[in-house]
Structure formats: structure tokens, C-alpha cells
Design a protein around this motif. Sequence first.
Motif, PDB file in Angstrom:
ATOM      1  N   UNK A  33       4.899  -3.663  -4.907  1.00  0.00           N
ATOM      2  CA  UNK A  33       5.591  -2.668  -5.735  1.00  0.00           C
ATOM      3  C   UNK A  33       5.299  -2.909  -7.212  1.00  0.00           C
ATOM      4  N   UNK A  34       5.236  -4.173  -7.627  1.00  0.00           N
ATOM      5  CA  UNK A  34       4.922  -4.477  -9.022  1.00  0.00           C
ATOM      6  C   UNK A  34       3.496  -4.059  -9.352  1.00  0.00           C
ATOM      7  N   UNK A  35       2.564  -4.300  -8.464  1.00  0.00           N
ATOM      8  CA  UNK A  35       1.179  -3.903  -8.699  1.00  0.00           C
ATOM      9  C   UNK A  35       1.060  -2.386  -8.812  1.00  0.00           C
ATOM     10  N   UNK A  36       1.788  -1.676  -7.948  1.00  0.00           N
ATOM     11  CA  UNK A  36       1.771  -0.209  -8.008  1.00  0.00           C
ATOM     12  C   UNK A  36       2.386   0.284  -9.321  1.00  0.00           C
ATOM     13  N   UNK A  93      10.470   1.699 -14.152  1.00  0.00           N
ATOM     14  CA  UNK A  93      10.144   1.311 -12.775  1.00  0.00           C
ATOM     15  C   UNK A  93       9.377  -0.008 -12.747  1.00  0.00           C
ATOM     16  N   UNK A  94       8.467  -0.187 -13.700  1.00  0.00           N
ATOM     17  CA  UNK A  94       7.714  -1.439 -13.791  1.00  0.00           C
ATOM     18  C   UNK A  94       8.657  -2.613 -14.044  1.00  0.00           C
ATOM     19  N   UNK A  95       9.570  -2.458 -14.997  1.00  0.00           N
ATOM     20  CA  UNK A  95      10.500  -3.543 -15.333  1.00  0.00           C
ATOM     21  C   UNK A  95      11.420  -3.867 -14.160  1.00  0.00           C
ATOM     22  N   UNK A 101      10.613  -8.881  -8.207  1.00  0.00           N
ATOM     23  CA  UNK A 101       9.662  -9.940  -7.856  1.00  0.00           C
ATOM     24  C   UNK A 101      10.118 -11.273  -8.434  1.00  0.00           C
ATOM     25  N   UNK A 102      10.602 -11.276  -9.665  1.00  0.00           N
ATOM     26  CA  UNK A 102      11.097 -12.520 -10.270  1.00  0.00           C
ATOM     27  C   UNK A 102      12.210 -13.136  -9.425  1.00  0.00           C
TER      28      UNK A 102
END
Length: 130
Positions: A33-36, A93-95, A101-102
Motif C-alpha cells: 500500500x505504501x509503494x502504491x 493517503x501516502x502519510x 507500515x511504521x
Amino acid sequence: MSIDTDAGQFETDVEALGRQLGEAIEDLPEYRALQDAKAAVEESENAQERIEEFEQLRQEFQLARQTGDASQEDLRELQQAQQELHNIPVMSEYLEAQNRLDARLEAINEAISEPLDIDFGEEAGGCCND
């Protein structure tokens, strides 16, 4: 897995487990999801323009701070630019994806650290805490 008593073999086994862990992390939904989300930010012209504007303001503020010329108004302007950047949907969305993920990586770090009685993530980072 059996670990050979030879120290070299042990290191190889541990390194192989580390690679397997890295590959498993790549397969996590949070990582994907983070990569997307990162790709979406990179493809967004609006986000890229805002990032450039924010980075320019940040550099100017840092320079002003170093020379003692930074004001509270400069800081407010920088914070406002950051907030506007974070309010862009793809950036938001990225944050959020990064936070998820963190949190997942912190749970993995705790699982690794528990039997070691140290903070694995902190130790693996290689940075000194003076």
C-alpha cells in the motif's frame, strides 16, 4: 533449521533469515500500500508542485534560522505549506500508508527484540545515541 556450529555458517544462516524477513516485509499489505501510495504521489503533478514549494520554503527557513533571521511568521508560513501539502488526497493517503507500515514494522521490531533484550531496530540502525 539446524544451525551448524561453525560460526561462518551461523552468520550465513542469520543473514539468509534477514533476507527472508526483508522479502516477507515486501509482501506485507502495508508495504504494498505504501509503494502504491508513493507511486500516486510521484504521478501527481499537484503533489509534486506542492512538494517543490514546501522544500523551497523549508530550505529558506533553515537558512534564515542559521543566520538568525527566521521569524515566527516564517515558521507559520512553513507549517501552513506543510499542512496544505498533507491535505492533498494522494499525500494524505501516502502519510496514512506510511503510518500503517511504521506500526507494522514496530511490531516486527518488538518481536525480534523480545528474546534479545535489546531494541533490534535501534541497534540495527547503526546510529549512536549519545
